[in-house]
Design a protein around this motif. Structure first.
Motif, PDB file in Angstrom:
ATOM      1  N   LEU A  39       0.803  -1.229   0.000  1.00  0.00           N
ATOM      2  CA  LEU A  39       0.000   0.000   0.000  1.00  0.00           C
ATOM      3  C   LEU A  39       0.835   1.279   0.000  1.00  0.00           C
ATOM      4  O   LEU A  39       0.521   2.203  -0.770  1.00  0.00           O
ATOM      5  N   PRO A  40       1.890   1.408   0.808  1.00  0.00           N
ATOM      6  CA  PRO A  40       2.692   2.642   0.735  1.00  0.00           C
ATOM      7  C   PRO A  40       3.334   2.852  -0.638  1.00  0.00           C
ATOM      8  O   PRO A  40       3.459   3.980  -1.103  1.00  0.00           O
ATOM      9  N   LEU A  41       3.723   1.759  -1.289  1.00  0.00           N
ATOM     10  CA  LEU A  41       4.319   1.873  -2.622  1.00  0.00           C
ATOM     11  C   LEU A  41       3.283   2.313  -3.649  1.00  0.00           C
ATOM     12  O   LEU A  41       3.571   3.131  -4.530  1.00  0.00           O
ATOM     13  N   VAL A  42       2.066   1.774  -3.536  1.00  0.00           N
ATOM     14  CA  VAL A  42       0.987   2.183  -4.433  1.00  0.00           C
ATOM     15  C   VAL A  42       0.646   3.652  -4.201  1.00  0.00           C
ATOM     16  O   VAL A  42       0.531   4.434  -5.149  1.00  0.00           O
ATOM     17  N   ASP A  43       0.505   4.031  -2.927  1.00  0.00           N
ATOM     18  CA  ASP A  43       0.157   5.421  -2.600  1.00  0.00           C
ATOM     19  C   ASP A  43       1.209   6.411  -3.103  1.00  0.00           C
ATOM     20  O   ASP A  43       0.877   7.531  -3.488  1.00  0.00           O
ATOM     21  N   ALA A  44       2.471   6.006  -3.118  1.00  0.00           N
ATOM     22  CA  ALA A  44       3.552   6.879  -3.581  1.00  0.00           C
ATOM     23  C   ALA A  44       3.745   6.819  -5.091  1.00  0.00           C
ATOM     24  O   ALA A  44       4.599   7.503  -5.632  1.00  0.00           O
ATOM     25  N   GLY A  45       2.965   5.990  -5.784  1.00  0.00           N
ATOM     26  CA  GLY A  45       3.089   5.875  -7.230  1.00  0.00           C
ATOM     27  C   GLY A  45       4.344   5.149  -7.676  1.00  0.00           C
ATOM     28  O   GLY A  45       4.845   5.383  -8.771  1.00  0.00           O
ATOM     29  N   LEU A  46       4.866   4.264  -6.825  1.00  0.00           N
ATOM     30  CA  LEU A  46       6.121   3.573  -7.135  1.00  0.00           C
ATOM     31  C   LEU A  46       5.940   2.204  -7.774  1.00  0.00           C
ATOM     32  O   LEU A  46       6.923   1.536  -8.057  1.00  0.00           O
ATOM     33  N   LEU A  47       4.712   1.776  -7.995  1.00  0.00           N
ATOM     34  CA  LEU A  47       4.483   0.485  -8.653  1.00  0.00           C
ATOM     35  C   LEU A  47       3.820   0.700  -9.997  1.00  0.00           C
ATOM     36  O   LEU A  47       2.991   1.585 -10.162  1.00  0.00           O
ATOM     37  N   GLU A  48       4.199  -0.145 -10.939  1.00  0.00           N
ATOM     38  CA  GLU A  48       3.583  -0.119 -12.263  1.00  0.00           C
ATOM     39  C   GLU A  48       2.986  -1.481 -12.549  1.00  0.00           C
ATOM     40  O   GLU A  48       3.579  -2.508 -12.231  1.00  0.00           O
ATOM     41  N   GLY A  49       1.833  -1.507 -13.144  1.00  0.00           N
ATOM     42  CA  GLY A  49       1.233  -2.756 -13.592  1.00  0.00           C
ATOM     43  C   GLY A  49       0.692  -3.628 -12.477  1.00  0.00           C
ATOM     44  O   GLY A  49       0.486  -3.191 -11.349  1.00  0.00           O
ATOM     45  N   PHE A  84       9.061  -1.471 -10.404  1.00  0.00           N
ATOM     46  CA  PHE A  84       8.911  -0.168  -9.785  1.00  0.00           C
ATOM     47  C   PHE A  84       8.741   0.903 -10.845  1.00  0.00           C
ATOM     48  O   PHE A  84       9.194   0.762 -11.974  1.00  0.00           O
ATOM     49  N   GLY A  85       8.119   1.989 -10.462  1.00  0.00           N
ATOM     50  CA  GLY A  85       7.879   3.097 -11.370  1.00  0.00           C
ATOM     51  C   GLY A  85       9.128   3.929 -11.603  1.00  0.00           C
ATOM     52  O   GLY A  85      10.232   3.563 -11.193  1.00  0.00           O
ATOM     53  N   PRO A  86       8.978   5.083 -12.192  1.00  0.00           N
ATOM     54  CA  PRO A  86      10.115   5.899 -12.620  1.00  0.00           C
ATOM     55  C   PRO A  86      10.952   6.455 -11.474  1.00  0.00           C
ATOM     56  O   PRO A  86      12.069   6.895 -11.696  1.00  0.00           O
ATOM     57  N   HIS A  87      10.479   6.421 -10.229  1.00  0.00           N
ATOM     58  CA  HIS A  87      11.226   6.976  -9.119  1.00  0.00           C
ATOM     59  C   HIS A  87      12.253   6.007  -8.558  1.00  0.00           C
ATOM     60  O   HIS A  87      13.058   6.373  -7.738  1.00  0.00           O
ATOM     61  N   HIS A  88      12.212   4.758  -8.992  1.00  0.00           N
ATOM     62  CA  HIS A  88      13.098   3.719  -8.447  1.00  0.00           C
ATOM     63  C   HIS A  88      14.498   3.833  -9.069  1.00  0.00           C
ATOM     64  O   HIS A  88      14.621   3.943 -10.283  1.00  0.00           O
ATOM     65  N   ASN A  89      15.532   3.798  -8.265  1.00  0.00           N
ATOM     66  CA  ASN A  89      16.913   3.949  -8.753  1.00  0.00           C
ATOM     67  C   ASN A  89      17.664   2.638  -8.871  1.00  0.00           C
ATOM     68  O   ASN A  89      18.844   2.648  -9.178  1.00  0.00           O
ATOM     69  N   GLY A  90      17.082   1.507  -8.539  1.00  0.00           N
ATOM     70  CA  GLY A  90      17.862   0.283  -8.548  1.00  0.00           C
ATOM     71  C   GLY A  90      17.132  -0.796  -9.121  1.00  0.00           C
ATOM     72  O   GLY A  90      17.330  -1.857  -9.365  1.00  0.00           O
TER      73      GLY A  90
END
Length: 94
Positions: free
Chosen positions: A5-15, A88-94
């Protein structure tokens, strides 16, 4: 699912999300059956509810995306593990 849920809320997951869950015997339902007897389950792991687990609809509702949920019954008295996998979405660095 709560860990996502925190990852979804932050827009860090795709698909869609894939959840590969492991559950001990106590988490496999309350009704006794051959598959929930420890002597029958000891030393093995088995997927169940693969194409229609009762909790998929609520996971998809809360996460706002498709969920592939594959629970496995493993020979443990009380325990569970639910690692989740997704890009992960575009904010992920690794």
């Amino acid at each position: 699912m709560l860990g996502l849920l925190p990852l979804v809320d932050a827009g860090l997951l795709e698909g869609d999300v894939i959840i590969d869950a492991k559950s001990g015997i106590s988490g496999a339902g309350k009704a006794p059956s051959d598959r929930t007897h420890f002597s029958e389950n000891h030393g093995s792991a088995a997927a169940y509810g693969v194409f229609g687990h009762r909790h998929v609809a609520e996971m998809e509702q809360e996460l706002g995306r498709g969920v592939t949920f594959v629970p496995h019954l493993v020979p443990l008295n009380r325990a569970s593990s639910r690692p989740s996998t997704r890009g992960f979405g575009p904010h992920h660095n690794g």
